[in-house]
Write a protein that holds these residues in place. Structure first.
Motif, PDB file in Angstrom:
ATOM      1  N   ASP A 132      56.171  62.677  50.458  1.00 10.27           N
ATOM      2  CA  ASP A 132      57.318  62.698  50.419  1.00 10.27           C
ATOM      3  C   ASP A 132      58.182  62.322  51.852  1.00 10.27           C
ATOM      4  O   ASP A 132      57.999  61.285  51.866  1.00 10.27           O
ATOM      5  N   LEU A 133      57.860  63.055  52.696  1.00 11.39           N
ATOM      6  CA  LEU A 133      58.097  63.086  53.787  1.00 11.39           C
ATOM      7  C   LEU A 133      57.426  62.447  54.898  1.00 11.39           C
ATOM      8  O   LEU A 133      58.162  61.808  56.176  1.00 11.39           O
ATOM      9  N   PHE A 134      56.283  62.110  54.581  1.00  9.12           N
ATOM     10  CA  PHE A 134      55.286  61.815  55.629  1.00  9.12           C
ATOM     11  C   PHE A 134      53.755  60.694  54.921  1.00  9.12           C
ATOM     12  O   PHE A 134      53.871  60.005  55.587  1.00  9.12           O
ATOM     13  N   GLY A 135      54.027  60.417  53.434  1.00  8.70           N
ATOM     14  CA  GLY A 135      53.251  59.517  52.841  1.00  8.70           C
ATOM     15  C   GLY A 135      51.928  60.344  52.927  1.00  8.70           C
ATOM     16  O   GLY A 135      51.337  59.176  52.606  1.00  8.70           O
ATOM     17  N   ILE A 136      51.684  60.954  53.014  1.00  9.55           N
ATOM     18  CA  ILE A 136      50.495  61.783  53.216  1.00  9.55           C
ATOM     19  C   ILE A 136      49.612  61.956  51.604  1.00  9.55           C
ATOM     20  O   ILE A 136      50.813  62.780  51.686  1.00  9.55           O
ATOM     21  N   ALA A 137      49.183  61.406  51.241  1.00 11.08           N
ATOM     22  CA  ALA A 137      48.292  61.466  49.995  1.00 11.08           C
ATOM     23  C   ALA A 137      47.526  62.556  49.905  1.00 11.08           C
ATOM     24  O   ALA A 137      46.990  63.177  50.820  1.00 11.08           O
ATOM     25  N   PHE A 138      47.521  63.305  48.616  1.00 12.22           N
ATOM     26  CA  PHE A 138      46.838  64.464  48.409  1.00 12.22           C
ATOM     27  C   PHE A 138      45.471  64.024  47.202  1.00 12.22           C
ATOM     28  O   PHE A 138      45.848  64.261  45.848  1.00 12.22           O
ATOM     29  N   SER A 139      44.088  63.505  47.257  1.00 13.60           N
ATOM     30  CA  SER A 139      43.212  63.608  46.228  1.00 13.60           C
ATOM     31  C   SER A 139      43.023  64.558  45.543  1.00 13.60           C
ATOM     32  O   SER A 139      43.092  65.827  45.750  1.00 13.60           O
ATOM     33  N   GLY A 140      43.419  64.301  44.126  1.00 12.78           N
ATOM     34  CA  GLY A 140      42.876  65.711  43.479  1.00 12.78           C
ATOM     35  C   GLY A 140      44.737  65.671  42.675  1.00 12.78           C
ATOM     36  O   GLY A 140      44.382  67.040  41.306  1.00 12.78           O
ATOM     37  N   HIS A 141      45.600  65.974  42.999  1.00 14.77           N
ATOM     38  CA  HIS A 141      46.683  66.207  42.801  1.00 14.77           C
ATOM     39  C   HIS A 141      46.979  65.944  41.236  1.00 14.77           C
ATOM     40  O   HIS A 141      47.400  64.393  40.816  1.00 14.77           O
ATOM     41  N   PRO A 142      47.315  66.819  40.448  1.00 16.29           N
ATOM     42  CA  PRO A 142      48.086  66.565  39.597  1.00 16.29           C
ATOM     43  C   PRO A 142      48.926  65.570  38.854  1.00 16.29           C
ATOM     44  O   PRO A 142      49.707  65.265  37.727  1.00 16.29           O
ATOM     45  N   ASP A 143      50.467  65.501  39.944  1.00 18.91           N
ATOM     46  CA  ASP A 143      51.055  65.104  39.497  1.00 18.91           C
ATOM     47  C   ASP A 143      51.659  64.858  41.181  1.00 18.91           C
ATOM     48  O   ASP A 143      53.313  65.184  41.289  1.00 18.91           O
ATOM     49  N   LEU A 144      51.486  64.107  42.184  1.00 15.95           N
ATOM     50  CA  LEU A 144      51.788  63.834  43.674  1.00 15.95           C
ATOM     51  C   LEU A 144      52.921  62.965  43.151  1.00 15.95           C
ATOM     52  O   LEU A 144      52.534  60.832  42.733  1.00 15.95           O
ATOM     53  N   ARG A 145      53.729  62.884  43.230  1.00 21.94           N
ATOM     54  CA  ARG A 145      55.397  61.843  43.888  1.00 21.94           C
ATOM     55  C   ARG A 145      56.166  62.409  44.552  1.00 21.94           C
ATOM     56  O   ARG A 145      55.853  63.751  44.743  1.00 21.94           O
ATOM     57  N   ARG A 146      57.445  61.878  44.668  1.00 20.23           N
ATOM     58  CA  ARG A 146      58.683  62.478  45.178  1.00 20.23           C
ATOM     59  C   ARG A 146      59.148  63.354  45.540  1.00 20.23           C
ATOM     60  O   ARG A 146      59.110  63.058  43.699  1.00 20.23           O
ATOM     61  N   ILE A 147      59.817  64.306  45.593  1.00 19.61           N
ATOM     62  CA  ILE A 147      60.375  65.502  45.205  1.00 19.61           C
ATOM     63  C   ILE A 147      61.651  66.213  46.240  1.00 19.61           C
ATOM     64  O   ILE A 147      62.587  66.837  45.548  1.00 19.61           O
ATOM     65  N   LEU A 148      61.813  65.448  47.322  1.00 14.65           N
ATOM     66  CA  LEU A 148      63.066  65.150  47.889  1.00 14.65           C
ATOM     67  C   LEU A 148      63.923  64.162  47.558  1.00 14.65           C
ATOM     68  O   LEU A 148      65.060  64.689  47.829  1.00 14.65           O
ATOM     69  N   THR A 149      63.460  63.278  48.242  1.00 15.33           N
ATOM     70  CA  THR A 149      63.902  61.610  47.847  1.00 15.33           C
ATOM     71  C   THR A 149      63.905  61.439  46.803  1.00 15.33           C
ATOM     72  O   THR A 149      62.867  61.644  45.613  1.00 15.33           O
ATOM     73  N   PRO A 150      64.711  60.251  46.197  1.00 20.46           N
ATOM     74  CA  PRO A 150      64.824  59.476  45.142  1.00 20.46           C
ATOM     75  C   PRO A 150      63.297  58.909  44.682  1.00 20.46           C
ATOM     76  O   PRO A 150      62.406  58.612  45.475  1.00 20.46           O
ATOM     77  N   ASP A 151      62.853  58.821  43.648  1.00 23.53           N
ATOM     78  CA  ASP A 151      61.613  57.985  43.089  1.00 23.53           C
ATOM     79  C   ASP A 151      61.202  56.348  44.199  1.00 23.53           C
ATOM     80  O   ASP A 151      60.146  55.744  44.072  1.00 23.53           O
ATOM     81  N   ASP A 152      63.053  55.562  43.784  1.00 21.55           N
ATOM     82  CA  ASP A 152      62.562  54.682  44.732  1.00 21.55           C
ATOM     83  C   ASP A 152      62.823  54.304  46.099  1.00 21.55           C
ATOM     84  O   ASP A 152      63.379  52.595  46.513  1.00 21.55           O
ATOM     85  N   TRP A 153      63.143  55.696  46.548  1.00 22.36           N
ATOM     86  CA  TRP A 153      63.113  55.109  48.033  1.00 22.36           C
ATOM     87  C   TRP A 153      61.936  54.549  48.857  1.00 22.36           C
ATOM     88  O   TRP A 153      60.909  54.884  48.587  1.00 22.36           O
ATOM     89  N   VAL A 154      62.274  53.458  49.907  1.00 26.07           N
ATOM     90  CA  VAL A 154      61.082  53.334  50.688  1.00 26.07           C
ATOM     91  C   VAL A 154      61.296  53.564  51.933  1.00 26.07           C
ATOM     92  O   VAL A 154      61.941  54.045  52.086  1.00 26.07           O
ATOM     93  N   GLY A 155      59.741  54.614  52.419  1.00 22.08           N
ATOM     94  CA  GLY A 155      59.317  54.591  53.476  1.00 22.08           C
ATOM     95  C   GLY A 155      59.765  56.491  53.704  1.00 22.08           C
ATOM     96  O   GLY A 155      60.112  56.692  52.259  1.00 22.08           O
ATOM     97  N   HIS A 156      58.503  57.406  54.500  1.00 21.04           N
ATOM     98  CA  HIS A 156      58.726  58.579  54.576  1.00 21.04           C
ATOM     99  C   HIS A 156      60.102  59.134  55.850  1.00 21.04           C
ATOM    100  O   HIS A 156      59.531  59.204  56.916  1.00 21.04           O
TER     101      HIS A 156
END
Length: 215
Positions: A132-156
């Protein structure tokens, strides 16, 4: 005085993950080493499962952005061995100690590291926060989505090139559906229920509302 990497940890990793590319570095607070991201999961599994190591506690996952340097990012993992506190080592528990791992992540279009959720379920929300905060993805994560900002937030927000002054109305926000009167009524109902549950019960006496009679 700098803290060096434990020789035993390096020996076990060198035997168990010979291609792991573990690079120890001096640090001021705890043993620290860089790990190639391609071998991160194998290194962490050895640290967790090897009887001489037993770093079973994933304490934290965070990250740093060194823009404009390259590699731009580092993902940082803090692990701990709890030693005899685990209570299942038959008296041969390794010593209590901490360890920091760092993974260099290049500034590519979609920076990524492998997820550690198969090893530690606790990494789920920690990885989501870094994503959410850095935009670094984690391959194989079961539910990778934002957790602190809204889903429609733009940027990190913790990237170095993120605008310092940003104003945005989050479309995902919605007002509370309860009126003030409904909320107050719910609080009063909860207080009545709690007070009834706290009353001492008399054996053989029906304390349910339907079983009580007026005195």
């Amino acid at each position: 005085m700098p803290v060096e990497m434990d020789a035993q940890v390096l020996e076990v990793l060198g035997q168990s993950v010979p291609d792991g590319a573990v690079e120890p570095v001096a640090a001021i607070d705890m043993p620290t080493a860089y790990v190639d991201r391609a071998h991160l999961v194998a290194v962490c599994q050895t640290l967790r499962d090897h009887p001489r190591l037993q770093f079973s506690f994933l304490v934290e996952i965070t990250a740093a952005d060194y823009h404009p340097a390259e590699p731009r990012y580092e993902v940082v993992y803090h692990l701990a061995c709890l030693g005899e506190a685990m209570g299942d080592s038959g008296g041969d528990a390794p010593p209590q100690r901490r360890l920091r791992l760092k993974v260099r992540v290049p500034s590519e279009e979609s920076p990524w590291v492998p997820s550690l959720t198969p090893l530690w379920l606790a990494s789920n929300w920690l990885e989501r926060e870094v994503f959410d905060l850095f935009g670094i993805a984690f391959s194989g994560h079961p539910d990778l989505r934002r957790i602190l900002t809204p889903d429609d937030w733009v940027g990190h927000p913790l990237r170095k090139d993120y605008p310092a002054q940003v104003r945005k109305d989050a479309a995902a926000w919605s007002p509370m559906q309860l009126t003030a009167e409904e909320f107050a009524a719910n609080v009063r109902a909860s207080q009545v229920t709690s007070a009834h549950a706290a009353r001492p019960r008399v054996e053989g006496r029906d304390e349910s509302p339907a079983g009580r009679s007026e005195d």
